[in-house]
Design an enzyme around this catalytic site. Structure first.
Site, mmCIF file in Angstrom:
data_model
loop_
_atom_site.group_PDB
_atom_site.id
_atom_site.type_symbol
_atom_site.label_atom_id
_atom_site.label_comp_id
_atom_site.label_asym_id
_atom_site.label_seq_id
_atom_site.Cartn_x
_atom_site.Cartn_y
_atom_site.Cartn_z
ATOM 1 N N ILE A 1 -4.185 4.045 0.716
ATOM 2 C CA ILE A 1 -4.773 4.339 2.024
ATOM 3 C C ILE A 1 -5.934 5.339 1.883
ATOM 4 O O ILE A 1 -6.845 5.366 2.697
ATOM 5 C CB ILE A 1 -3.704 4.821 3.035
ATOM 6 C CG1 ILE A 1 -4.233 4.707 4.463
ATOM 7 C CG2 ILE A 1 -3.216 6.211 2.685
ATOM 8 C CD1 ILE A 1 -3.162 4.813 5.523
ATOM 9 N N ILE B 1 0.830 -1.213 0.000
ATOM 10 C CA ILE B 1 0.000 0.000 0.000
ATOM 11 C C ILE B 1 0.860 1.258 0.000
ATOM 12 O O ILE B 1 1.983 1.266 0.499
ATOM 13 C CB ILE B 1 -0.965 0.048 1.209
ATOM 14 C CG1 ILE B 1 -0.194 0.189 2.531
ATOM 15 C CG2 ILE B 1 -1.866 -1.151 1.232
ATOM 16 C CD1 ILE B 1 -1.064 0.592 3.697
ATOM 17 N N CYS B 2 0.293 2.314 -0.571
ATOM 18 C CA CYS B 2 0.872 3.655 -0.492
ATOM 19 C C CYS B 2 -0.300 4.634 -0.355
ATOM 20 O O CYS B 2 -1.356 4.263 0.147
ATOM 21 C CB CYS B 2 1.773 3.953 -1.692
ATOM 22 S SG CYS B 2 0.894 4.064 -3.268
ATOM 23 N N HIS B 3 -0.141 5.848 -0.818
ATOM 24 C CA HIS B 3 -1.208 6.839 -0.682
ATOM 25 C C HIS B 3 -2.348 6.587 -1.667
ATOM 26 O O HIS B 3 -3.508 6.512 -1.272
ATOM 27 C CB HIS B 3 -0.637 8.252 -0.863
ATOM 28 C CG HIS B 3 -1.618 9.333 -0.511
ATOM 29 N ND1 HIS B 3 -1.385 10.641 -0.819
ATOM 30 C CD2 HIS B 3 -2.829 9.316 0.101
ATOM 31 C CE1 HIS B 3 -2.417 11.381 -0.394
ATOM 32 N NE2 HIS B 3 -3.299 10.591 0.157
#
Length: 107
Positions: free
Chosen positions: A93, A64-66
């Site tokens: 996220i 996951i990242c932004h």
């Protein structure tokens, strides 16, 4: 090599399973200070090549990242390193906050 893409609700379902995958958060430390998913392992994208030995290539991993772009790059890189089951949280996220847990701060 194909990277599975998961929605935030699909990711939540996988994380709730008895044999939950590793949730790997590749955002920066500053981003982590703004919002986090409990239980995720934080290894910033720029430090991952030196820390990849901390991960188990046989364990299913969701990255996951932004918003899901950096995490897709990392997922592809991990697959090239021999990781067997790597998925990307599409929408990152941000999607998690909107669709799964609104208590996770949006930024």
């Amino acid at each position: 090599m194909s990277i599975e893409t998961l929605t935030a609700p699909q990711t939540a379902g996988r994380l709730a399973a008895p044999e939950a995958p590793l949730l790997l958060d590749v955002r920066t430390g500053a981003e982590l200070a703004l919002a986090r998913i409990e239980g995720a392992l934080h290894i910033p994208m720029d430090t991952l090549p030196g820390r990849v030995g901390e991960l188990d290539p046989a364990r299913p991993t969701i990255v996951i990242c932004h918003h899901g772009l950096r995490s897709m790059q990392v997922a592809r890189w991990l697959a090239h390193q021999g990781f067997e089951a790597v998925a990307n949280l599409t929408g990152g996220i941000e999607a998690w906050s909107r669709l799964v847990d609104p208590t996770v701060r949006r930024y």
